[in-house]
Design a protein around this motif. Structure first.
Motif, PDB file in Angstrom:
ATOM      1  N   ARG A   8      66.769  19.860  37.791  1.00 51.06           N
ATOM      2  CA  ARG A   8      65.552  20.034  37.010  1.00 51.06           C
ATOM      3  C   ARG A   8      64.754  18.746  36.950  1.00 51.06           C
ATOM      4  NH1 ARG A   8      69.460  23.152  34.478  1.00 51.06           N
ATOM      5  NH2 ARG A   8      68.922  25.334  34.243  1.00 51.06           N
ATOM      6  N   SER A   9      65.458  17.632  36.788  1.00 53.85           N
ATOM      7  CA  SER A   9      64.752  16.368  36.686  1.00 53.85           C
ATOM      8  C   SER A   9      64.091  15.991  37.999  1.00 53.85           C
ATOM      9  CB  SER A   9      65.715  15.249  36.265  1.00 53.85           C
ATOM     10  OG  SER A   9      66.737  15.077  37.218  1.00 53.85           O
ATOM     11  N   SER A  10      64.686  16.421  39.121  1.00 52.74           N
ATOM     12  CA  SER A  10      64.108  16.084  40.421  1.00 52.74           C
ATOM     13  C   SER A  10      62.773  16.751  40.638  1.00 52.74           C
ATOM     14  CB  SER A  10      65.064  16.472  41.556  1.00 52.74           C
ATOM     15  OG  SER A  10      65.188  17.870  41.624  1.00 52.74           O
ATOM     16  N   SER A  11      62.531  17.839  39.885  1.00 47.81           N
ATOM     17  CA  SER A  11      61.268  18.550  40.050  1.00 47.81           C
ATOM     18  C   SER A  11      60.237  18.141  39.014  1.00 47.81           C
ATOM     19  CB  SER A  11      61.512  20.062  39.958  1.00 47.81           C
ATOM     20  OG  SER A  11      61.985  20.401  38.680  1.00 47.81           O
ATOM     21  N   SER A  12      60.614  17.285  38.054  1.00 47.41           N
ATOM     22  CA  SER A  12      59.701  16.945  36.979  1.00 47.41           C
ATOM     23  C   SER A  12      58.451  16.247  37.483  1.00 47.41           C
ATOM     24  CB  SER A  12      60.415  16.062  35.955  1.00 47.41           C
ATOM     25  OG  SER A  12      60.856  14.863  36.555  1.00 47.41           O
ATOM     26  N   SER A  13      58.594  15.472  38.561  1.00 46.62           N
ATOM     27  CA  SER A  13      57.443  14.757  39.101  1.00 46.62           C
ATOM     28  C   SER A  13      56.394  15.692  39.655  1.00 46.62           C
ATOM     29  CB  SER A  13      57.884  13.785  40.200  1.00 46.62           C
ATOM     30  OG  SER A  13      58.488  14.493  41.255  1.00 46.62           O
ATOM     31  N   SER A  14      56.774  16.974  39.864  1.00 46.69           N
ATOM     32  CA  SER A  14      55.815  17.944  40.405  1.00 46.69           C
ATOM     33  C   SER A  14      55.330  18.906  39.333  1.00 46.69           C
ATOM     34  CB  SER A  14      56.461  18.742  41.547  1.00 46.69           C
ATOM     35  OG  SER A  14      56.815  17.908  42.600  1.00 46.69           O
ATOM     36  N   SER A  15      55.614  18.601  38.062  1.00 41.65           N
ATOM     37  CA  SER A  15      55.283  19.530  36.991  1.00 41.65           C
ATOM     38  C   SER A  15      53.787  19.703  36.820  1.00 41.65           C
ATOM     39  CB  SER A  15      55.892  19.042  35.667  1.00 41.65           C
ATOM     40  OG  SER A  15      55.411  17.743  35.353  1.00 41.65           O
ATOM     41  N   ASN A  16      52.988  18.832  37.383  1.00 41.76           N
ATOM     42  CA  ASN A  16      51.538  18.975  37.295  1.00 41.76           C
ATOM     43  C   ASN A  16      50.999  20.008  38.261  1.00 41.76           C
ATOM     44  OD1 ASN A  16      51.871  17.704  39.679  1.00 41.76           O
ATOM     45  ND2 ASN A  16      50.648  15.889  39.196  1.00 41.76           N
ATOM     46  N   GLY A  17      51.878  20.641  39.038  1.00 40.63           N
ATOM     47  CA  GLY A  17      51.458  21.717  39.935  1.00 40.63           C
ATOM     48  C   GLY A  17      51.043  21.241  41.294  1.00 40.63           C
ATOM     49  N   SER A  18      51.103  19.973  41.571  1.00 43.96           N
ATOM     50  CA  SER A  18      50.724  19.492  42.895  1.00 43.96           C
ATOM     51  C   SER A  18      51.774  19.846  43.912  1.00 43.96           C
ATOM     52  CB  SER A  18      50.533  17.971  42.862  1.00 43.96           C
ATOM     53  OG  SER A  18      51.749  17.343  42.530  1.00 43.96           O
ATOM     54  N   VAL A  19      51.360  20.050  45.155  1.00 42.49           N
ATOM     55  CA  VAL A  19      52.278  20.414  46.222  1.00 42.49           C
ATOM     56  C   VAL A  19      52.897  19.153  46.802  1.00 42.49           C
ATOM     57  CG1 VAL A  19      52.495  21.574  48.437  1.00 42.49           C
ATOM     58  CG2 VAL A  19      50.862  22.413  46.752  1.00 42.49           C
ATOM     59  N   ARG A  20      54.187  19.126  46.993  1.00 45.02           N
ATOM     60  CA  ARG A  20      54.849  17.962  47.560  1.00 45.02           C
ATOM     61  C   ARG A  20      54.389  17.741  48.994  1.00 45.02           C
ATOM     62  NH1 ARG A  20      59.823  16.683  44.783  1.00 45.02           N
ATOM     63  NH2 ARG A  20      60.153  18.144  43.083  1.00 45.02           N
ATOM     64  N   SER A  21      54.435  16.525  49.421  1.00 39.99           N
ATOM     65  CA  SER A  21      54.028  16.216  50.788  1.00 39.99           C
ATOM     66  C   SER A  21      55.042  16.756  51.772  1.00 39.99           C
ATOM     67  CB  SER A  21      53.906  14.699  50.960  1.00 39.99           C
ATOM     68  OG  SER A  21      55.177  14.094  50.829  1.00 39.99           O
ATOM     69  N   ALA A  22      54.578  16.997  53.012  1.00 38.16           N
ATOM     70  CA  ALA A  22      55.460  17.544  54.036  1.00 38.16           C
ATOM     71  C   ALA A  22      56.639  16.628  54.309  1.00 38.16           C
ATOM     72  CB  ALA A  22      54.673  17.784  55.324  1.00 38.16           C
ATOM     73  N   ALA A  23      56.482  15.320  54.013  1.00 36.81           N
ATOM     74  CA  ALA A  23      57.553  14.373  54.290  1.00 36.81           C
ATOM     75  C   ALA A  23      58.774  14.630  53.440  1.00 36.81           C
ATOM     76  CB  ALA A  23      57.051  12.945  54.061  1.00 36.81           C
ATOM     77  N   ASN A  24      58.620  15.350  52.307  1.00 36.69           N
ATOM     78  CA  ASN A  24      59.741  15.624  51.427  1.00 36.69           C
ATOM     79  C   ASN A  24      60.331  17.016  51.630  1.00 36.69           C
ATOM     80  OD1 ASN A  24      59.746  13.142  50.146  1.00 36.69           O
ATOM     81  ND2 ASN A  24      58.254  13.791  48.606  1.00 36.69           N
ATOM     82  N   VAL A  25      59.741  17.807  52.490  1.00 37.31           N
ATOM     83  CA  VAL A  25      60.209  19.178  52.682  1.00 37.31           C
ATOM     84  C   VAL A  25      61.471  19.180  53.536  1.00 37.31           C
ATOM     85  CG1 VAL A  25      59.648  21.442  53.636  1.00 37.31           C
ATOM     86  CG2 VAL A  25      57.893  20.130  52.452  1.00 37.31           C
ATOM     87  N   ARG A  26      62.538  19.691  52.978  1.00 32.04           N
ATOM     88  CA  ARG A  26      63.812  19.764  53.695  1.00 32.04           C
ATOM     89  C   ARG A  26      64.026  21.136  54.333  1.00 32.04           C
ATOM     90  NH1 ARG A  26      67.447  15.643  52.376  1.00 32.04           N
ATOM     91  NH2 ARG A  26      69.238  16.996  52.788  1.00 32.04           N
ATOM     92  N   ALA A  27      63.436  22.155  53.750  1.00 33.04           N
ATOM     93  CA  ALA A  27      63.589  23.508  54.296  1.00 33.04           C
ATOM     94  C   ALA A  27      62.422  24.360  53.837  1.00 33.04           C
ATOM     95  CB  ALA A  27      64.914  24.127  53.848  1.00 33.04           C
ATOM     96  N   SER A  28      62.066  25.338  54.648  1.00 29.27           N
ATOM     97  CA  SER A  28      61.012  26.293  54.296  1.00 29.27           C
ATOM     98  C   SER A  28      61.533  27.699  54.544  1.00 29.27           C
ATOM     99  CB  SER A  28      59.749  26.060  55.124  1.00 29.27           C
ATOM    100  OG  SER A  28      59.163  24.806  54.830  1.00 29.27           O
ATOM    101  N   ALA A  29      61.219  28.590  53.615  1.00 31.26           N
ATOM    102  CA  ALA A  29      61.593  29.991  53.757  1.00 31.26           C
ATOM    103  C   ALA A  29      60.331  30.833  53.775  1.00 31.26           C
ATOM    104  CB  ALA A  29      62.498  30.421  52.610  1.00 31.26           C
TER     105      ALA A  29
END
Length: 265
Positions: A8-29
């Motif tokens: 949960r804490s790892s996602s707190s930085s995205s709580s403003n609704g912004s999309v994470r950069s592609a550099a952090n994407v580990r998997a896509s479904a």
């Protein structure tokens, strides 16, 4: 499966609704609803992940809505077809309701068998939803929805950028219980599955799916040694051999093509 506070804490930085950069994407479904043919993208990100490019399916939205719908329609058709192509007769009978065709391919144990929005949830997964009805694309009937008694609610294609593996599968729902079923075919077996399995377990926990089990279908044609190693490794992390009893009215149905193992999530 319990979810740690660290997720949960790892996602707190995205709580403003912004999309994470592609550099952090580990998997896509990429998920196709079996009833509506709507396409959605789920992007699993964690802090410090290596850079990875999403497949063309997740490219920037086209300036032409018609082109965008056609692209999504083609992607939905392809994902559905490729997932269903992996079905043996047993799976078709159990999950698609195609008569008694399971008799050709299965064994029964112990009995005689005659608009686009973005949401960031608590698990650090960015969810992009497409609410527009797919236009100029094949009808849902063309995707294999044969009867209303079908148990398949969604078709899934998962890209694991860490292990370099593409998974295909589906979500099955019966009596308000949902399970994610993933094929471990020859394109999967032999690869580094650790990161991919983590992404699949995280995906099961997303509210859209809320799957209580992850079921993997292992190709029985895998060389015996590799099959033994894989099943043993899966056993160490909590998987166990299973049948299709929970989805079938015919007892402990198994398949000559796939070996089933499951884990509670």
């Amino acid at each position: 499966m319990a979810h740690s506070n660290s997720k949960r804490s790892s996602s707190s930085s995205s709580s403003n609704g912004s999309v994470r950069s592609a550099a952090n994407v580990r998997a896509s479904a990429y998920v196709v609803n079996a009833s509506t043919a709507h396409l959605q993208g789920f992007h699993y990100s964690t802090t410090g992940a290596g850079g990875a490019e999403c497949p063309p399916l997740a490219a920037k939205q086209s300036s032409s809505n018609q082109v965008g719908r056609a692209r999504r329609g083609g992607a939905a058709y392809t994902i559905t077809g490729e997932c269903e192509r992996l079905f043996c007769e047993t799976l078709r009978a159990v999950f698609l309701g195609e008569g008694n065709s399971a008799q050709k391919d299965s064994l029964v144990m112990g009995m005689h068998n005659d608009s686009t929005t973005t949401i960031v949830n608590d698990f650090g997964i960015d969810v992009r939803q497409t609410s527009t009805r797919l236009m100029d694309s094949p009808s849902p009937e063309a995707f294999g929805q044969v009867h209303q008694k079908d148990l398949v609610s969604d078709w899934i294609e998962v890209w694991d950028y860490v292990g370099g593996i593409r998974f295909r599968g589906f979500v099955a729902e019966k009596d308000a219980e949902k399970a994610m079923v993933i094929f471990f075919d020859q394109n999967v077996i032999g690869g580094d599955l650790k990161a991919g399995l983590m992404a699949l377990l995280e995906l099961c926990a997303v509210d859209y799916f809320n799957c209580s089990r992850l079921v993997v279908c292992i190709d029985r044609h895998t060389p015996q040694k590799s099959l033994e190693v894989l099943s043993k490794d899966l056993g160490w992390i909590g998987f166990q051999l299973t049948t299709l009893r929970e989805f079938s009215n015919d007892g402990d149905v198994i398949s000559n093509k796939w070996l089933f193992m499951e884990m509670d999530t």
